[in-house]
Write a protein that holds these residues in place. Structure first.
Motif, PDB file in Angstrom:
ATOM      1  N   LYS A 407      -7.339 -20.311  42.711  1.00  0.00           N
ATOM      2  CA  LYS A 407      -6.475 -19.510  41.835  1.00  0.00           C
ATOM      3  C   LYS A 407      -6.970 -18.075  41.813  1.00  0.00           C
ATOM      4  O   LYS A 407      -8.167 -17.800  41.670  1.00  0.00           O
ATOM      5  N   TRP A 467     -14.903 -17.594  46.746  1.00  0.00           N
ATOM      6  CA  TRP A 467     -13.944 -18.314  45.905  1.00  0.00           C
ATOM      7  C   TRP A 467     -14.505 -19.702  45.601  1.00  0.00           C
ATOM      8  O   TRP A 467     -15.044 -20.375  46.473  1.00  0.00           O
ATOM      9  N   TYR A 470     -10.626 -24.412  42.046  1.00  0.00           N
ATOM     10  CA  TYR A 470     -10.280 -24.415  40.628  1.00  0.00           C
ATOM     11  C   TYR A 470     -10.509 -25.805  40.045  1.00  0.00           C
ATOM     12  O   TYR A 470      -9.947 -26.792  40.524  1.00  0.00           O
ATOM     13  N   GLU A 478     -11.211 -18.340  38.341  1.00  0.00           N
ATOM     14  CA  GLU A 478     -10.280 -17.752  39.288  1.00  0.00           C
ATOM     15  C   GLU A 478     -10.825 -16.409  39.760  1.00  0.00           C
ATOM     16  O   GLU A 478     -11.806 -15.905  39.212  1.00  0.00           O
ATOM     17  N   THR A 496     -10.630 -18.884  33.152  1.00  0.00           N
ATOM     18  CA  THR A 496      -9.278 -18.837  32.603  1.00  0.00           C
ATOM     19  C   THR A 496      -9.332 -18.816  31.084  1.00  0.00           C
ATOM     20  O   THR A 496     -10.124 -19.529  30.461  1.00  0.00           O
TER      21      THR A 496
END
Length: 1152
Positions: A407, A467, A470, A478, A496
């Motif tokens: 994400k 990365w 998620y 993210e 998040t």
């Protein structure tokens, strides 16, 4: 920049782009139906305007896309195809569809027939971009493929807006890019019952699917994308806005009909097909603009076939295609879709009622409260649009992919909807932030994902940190793409927002229609609407009040605490009670805006037990009496049907007007001491069992691939372990099941037994049968032990276990159906069993079981699709004993001479080792044959199948069989076409066939053509087709026979016409498909394939008598060369009858 000016700018740019591309040479690719000549510039070969479907005009308007016709001349592919007709989003201050229950809406708008300059509806084109100068005849490496689906609210946009060459360059020339077009607006998303009945719903989505099929297969030739150097097994789809993602569709359809002056026509859809495109284009624009500001009139709908349920529910059940996901949102997605001119006047509650006309007053009040701390009224409604339509659906996708997703968030100011697009398609226009390191880091994350499914694997180093996938547990991180105030790139991971996830949890939960009753503290029948008030940021419910609801397994982990159960009967754990209903006394619900969390206080005797609930807002809404709520963009179907089976209570799911219970345990796990034993009843479980996920499959193995038979020395192979605990079944019942309701007249029941050569397969998805029967049946799909675990044979198994354990599992499941199916609305007196391939072979075994005298009867009807009858020897024949000894050798227990002890030893071997042996021995079998098959055990299967059928010793009242014309081709090694010797093949297939009968069979098949054609026919006749006729004859005068001949008519090729599961069969004639599939459901319902629930084009079926004595009329299902359905009765071939007669006389040698 507004939406309208953005579209105008992109349209202008699309006209200029082709002029900017110089052409150095002209690569040509042959697609079979046409040759296309593209252009080469800037080291990229571009093929623009490639037709992937026939023009959807005239009679094809609102129809499924069709193959393009062949063109002999070379087609120019240097310019984009014409764009689909464009329209705007809604611009009205109010929603015209807020009329009560779909009452007539008056727009007060006039349609100007001359306002549109539409000249053609011929829009179904795509473009392909490849690195370097393409030489289709010398492609040495096949690259990953990205398919770009443009956005535009399903009413605007074009593939010409986006230059796929940008993506090729950003990947370092390591991908192939495809951009596609699809029907838009009224032309692509007109809905309503008339469209369902006389055309196709979601035609724009079907265009997209057709383009994807073009990339992968398109025809019997090689995949089209491979001719451009693309790898069809590594395709990623990517979209923005509507490319990444309807209420009152019938009213919208009526408005279209009225505007087109078709309201008086008996067939309004056919009338609309006759209306000229210009007028329809203008109607499209008028109705689109009349929608509420920022919304869209023509959008996808739940059609019951391609889109079978609301998106939120499909994601909740993890029913989706693809393995991994990369999702990126913009910080301010919703701002462009809210009317900024209403900043000083907008009322949040009024806005909600306009945006979601079916949102209940209670939910409007709850949402208003939920967003009240986000600033001014315009900020709140912008956040509502942002969350509900764009951002939260992204998180639902992330949750569905369950730790297989990434994400990102694009936050470069102003971070409006689609602002990020310009950073990976720089050819469209310049970007606001021109830092090259940022641009490379952002765009190459996408192309890396296309190449390897990992955004970290860029083709060159970038400034992006690593990365992380998620996490679906609400603790996900993210990647933020932003810049500092000083203009430096600001790229970093972040967690998040908890408050955002709480809001998304609310929007997800209002898509549920729960079985809920409100009760007061003393009387259980009185509804208590508790008072609701806000006080200094605290939301209070005064009571006392009791709230009853159902919990799933995951919820029980969160809520499992000391609770006041039922009528105040003391403290119990949720896992202790025998019932799915729990009543909790509620004292106070508190919402703290400062802490951004909800808290629930539960009363437990005299003390207060504080528990934080994950989805407390949803719980709050239920307790104040919200019984029916609306999920954005789709109708609501979800609920939680529950059924008590005595030994366990199962909670299923409800969608598309079908209640489904997945993974119901019907027998105890057949492990350890129960391995190779008869199935046993499951143990009693008090906790509610989740029945919303497909069960684990039984341990799998392949079919034989060896060139000879008997059996060579074998190398060990690695095990591929599924699960030994696999005795589960699924039940599908029409409507929302109320297990407590009494209905003496239950529905007919179909029990489907999967195929897979007795070594592979799992519960089949049979919910299509309910739709094909007009929701007139209940469907059950079962699993049974496979391979060595289900069909190990020999004297030792006879003495110390159970032979044919897999068949006994099937019988045990049928007994379960007799006992429990009435609780699902089924009639145990009207059960039909049906199977495909080895599933059809299983039906044969159940038909002849117990000498045809099973009591009490377990079914009344039987259907076989491609009956499978390989050699079925006696359990102690030297061949089954050989395989048993081979198993012992590989587990080093051969030195134990006691037969009973060797089986006990095998029960002590770990499952991974046994599965490795299972696979190893399966592969060693002769090509197209199987090691682990039923045997004659003397008790359940008392004699060879051909003896039972010849004597008419069968269970059941009526029988139906359908075979494919070329059943055997897939089971013969076609690479041996030039070397195969028919007599040798016969000896390998049937090792005990005498030389005399080998010679007779060889002469019998010699007239059929080349040796490979002869052995294909031998496999077809002996294993599949003749056994079907033997069964038909056993039910003399009480059976039906059909033949499926639509090319290629190979084994199981008819299945997709019965169980489409959202896919499109090769022959797409709907009349044909309905006639074929409804013949089966008619037999299930009434034991007569002619008694369909609606008229079809099939002639009346005649009953079949006997292959050898007359009455040999069967039903042909084929198509003509011109593509028309060809259904007619015909007489079984005399030459086929002669061949089957021969094989029936040598069953003692073939083991049949």
């Amino acid at each position: 920049m507004t939406i309208l000016t953005t579209c105008s700018l992109l349209s202008a740019l699309s006209l200029l782009l082709p002029l900017a591309l110089g052409q150095d040479t002209a690569p040509i690719v042959n697609l079979g139906y046409a040759k296309y000549q593209g252009a080469f510039a800037s080291n990229i070969s571009a093929f623009r305007g490639v037709r992937f479907a026939a023009p959807p005009v005239g009679s094809l308007r609102w129809r499924e896309p069709q193959f393009p016709e062949a063109k002999p001349d070379v087609q120019n592919a240097t310019a984009f195809g014409p764009a689909c007709l464009q329209a705007t989003p809604g611009l009205a201050a109010t929603n015209p569809y807020t009329g009560v229950n779909g009452s007539k809406v008056e727009f007060g708008l006039e349609v100007n027939s001359s306002a549109s300059n539409l000249t053609s509806e011929d829009w179904l084109f795509l473009s392909v971009y490849t690195p370097g100068l393409l030489d289709p005849e010398n492609v040495t490496e096949h690259l990953p493929v990205v398919v770009w689906i443009h956005g535009g609210g399903y009413v605007a946009g074009s593939e010409s807006f986006f230059t796929g060459g940008d993506l090729v360059r950003e990947s370092g020339g390591e991908i192939i890019a495809v951009t596609i077009q699809y029907r838009l607006g009224l032309f692509g998303f007109l809905a309503g019952q008339a469209v369902k009945d006389g055309g196709i719903l979601n035609s724009g989505l079907l265009d997209q699917q057709f383009a994807l099929q073009w990339i992968n297969t398109h025809s019997s030739s090689s995949p089209k994308i491979s001719k451009f150097g693309g790898d069809p097994s590594r395709v990623t789809i990517w979209g923005e806005s509507a490319g990444a993602g309807s209420v009152l569709q019938q009213q919208i359809y009526n408005d279209v009909v009225d505007s087109a002056n078709c309201s008086s026509s008996e067939d309004s859809l056919e009338c609309l097909r006759q209306v000229d495109a210009t007028r329809l284009g203008n109607i499209n624009s008028v109705l689109s603009a009349a929608g509420f500001y920022g919304t869209y009139v023509f959008v996808p709908v739940i059609d019951g076939t391609f889109i079978t349920q609301p998106a939120t529910e499909a994601l909740r059940q993890r029913k989706f295609n693809a393995k991994t996901l990369l999702a990126v949102t913009n910080t301010n997605e919703g701002r462009l879709f809210v009317n900024a001119s209403t900043t000083d006047t907008v009322v949040v509650s009024d806005y909600l009622s306009e945006l979601f006309p079916r949102l209940s007053p209670e939910n409007v009040e709850a949402v208003s409260l939920l967003y009240s701390n986000l600033g001014s009224s315009i900020d709140q409604v912008t956040a509502i649009m942002n969350d509900a339509i764009f951002v939260c659906p992204t998180y639902y996708l992330l949750e569905a992919f369950h730790d297989h997703a990434f994400k990102g968030q694009f936050a470069i100011p102003p971070a409006l909807h689609a602002e990020d697009v310009f950073y990976y398609f720089p050819s469209i226009q310049g970007v606001n932030y021109t830092n090259p390191d940022f641009g490379k880091a952002f765009s190459e994350s996408f192309t890396a994902f296309v190449s390897t499914q990992d955004p970290n694997d860029t083709f060159e180093p970038t400034i992006t940190p690593a990365w992380n996938q998620y996490a679906s547990d609400g603790c996900g991180t993210e990647m933020l793409f932003n810049r500092t105030e000083e203009g430096e790139p600001f790229i970093q991971e972040f967690a998040t927002s908890t408050s955002l996830l709480e809001r998304c949890a609310f929007w997800s939960t209002v898509g549920l229609l729960l079985d809920l009753k409100l009760k007061n503290g003393t009387g259980l029948d009185t509804v208590n609407h508790a008072s609701l008030q806000a006080d200094s940021g605290i939301l209070r419910i005064t009571g006392p009040m009791l709230c009853e609801w159902y919990l799933g397994p995951r919820d029980r982990q969160d809520y499992n605490a000391g609770l006041d159960v039922s009528n105040g009967g003391g403290n119990k754990s949720l896992n202790d009670g025998p019932t799915p209903t729990f009543i909790i006394q509620l004292a106070l619900i508190e919402f703290s805006s400062s802490q951004e969390e909800f808290r629930l206080y539960l009363v437990k005797e005299d003390e207060r037990d504080r528990r934080t609930l994950k989805h407390l807002m949803a719980f709050l809404l239920l307790c104040v009496g919200v019984l029916s709520v609306f999920v954005p963009s789709h109708r609501v179907y979800a609920a939680t049907p529950t059924v008590d089976l005595g030994y366990a209570t199962y909670q299923g799911a409800y969608s598309a007007n079908i209640s489904q219970f997945l993974g119901i345990r019907y027998a105890a796990p057949p492990v350890e001491s129960l391995r190779w034993k008869e199935p046993q009843p499951p143990s009693v479980t008090r906790a509610i069992q989740d029945a919303t996920q497909q069960p684990p499959a039984c341990l799998q193995a392949p079919g034989g691939r060896a060139p000879t038979n008997p059996y060579p020395d074998l190398e060990e192979r690695a095990a591929n372990v599924d699960q030994e605990d696999c005795l589960f079944l699924n039940v599908y019942t029409p409507g929302l099941l109320d297990a407590a309701a009494s209905d003496e007249d239950g529905l007919p029941v179909i029990v489907y037994i999967h195929g897979g050569g007795y070594v592979s397969g799992h519960v089949a998805l049979v919910d299509d049968l309910l739709r094909e029967s007009g929701n007139g049946i209940v469907a059950v799909s079962i699993q049974y032990r496979l391979g060595m675990f289900g069909f190990l044979a020999g004297q030792a198994v006879k003495d110390g276990g159970a032979l044919n354990a897999g068949l006994l599992d099937q019988q045990f499941a049928l007994k379960w159906v007799q006992e429990h199916i009435s609780k699902f609305g089924g009639d145990p007196r009207r059960v039909t069993i049906w199977g495909k391939s080895a599933g059809a072979g299983s039906v044969l075994q159940q038909v002849i079981a117990n000498g045809g005298a099973t009591f009490p009867p377990l079914f009344r009807g039987a259907i076989t699709s491609s009956t499978f009858l390989p050699s079925q020897y006696a359990y102690n024949d030297d061949i089954p004993e050989f395989w048993y000894s081979e198993v012992l050798k590989r587990t080093r227990h051969v030195e134990d001479s006691s037969a009973a002890n060797t089986l006990d030893c095998l029960r002590g071997v770990d499952v991974a080792t046994l599965e490795g042996i299972n696979t190893e021995l399966s592969l060693s079998a002769f090509y197209g044959s199987y090691v682990w098959v039923p045997v004659v055990d003397g008790t359940f299967i008392v004699q060879r199948p051909l003896l039972s059928t010849s004597l008419g010793r069968v269970n059941g009242e009526m029988f139906m069989a359908v075979t494919n014309t070329n059943e055997g081709i897939g089971f013969v090694d076609q690479t041996k076409a030039d070397t195969v010797v028919v007599s040798d093949y016969l000896k390998e297939l049937f090792p005990k066939l005498s030389q005399h009968n080998v010679d007779v069979a060889t002469s019998l098949y010699e007239p059929l053509g080349a040796p490979i054609t002869q052995v294909n026919a031998i496999m077809t006749d002996t294993i599949f087709v003749c056994p079907s006729y033997y069964l038909v004859g056993a039910f003399y005068g009480r059976s039906y026979k059909g033949q499926f001949a639509v090319p290629p008519a190979t084994h199981a090729s008819d299945s997709v016409y019965i169980f489409p599961q959202g896919t499109t069969p090769p022959y797409t004639n709907k009349d044909f498909q309905k006639a074929f599939s409804e013949s089966f459901t008619a037999f299930i319902t009434s034991l007569d394939p002619s008694d369909t629930f609606e008229p079809t084009i099939a002639p009346s079926w005649a009953r079949y008598h006997d292959l050898f004595s007359g009455g040999r009329t069967e039903m042909l299902f084929n198509r003509t060369e011109s593509g028309e359905p060809w259904l007619e009765p015909f007489q079984t071939s005399n030459s086929l009858s002669k061949r089957c007669l021969f094989w029936s006389t040598v069953g003692h040698e073939t083991g049949q």
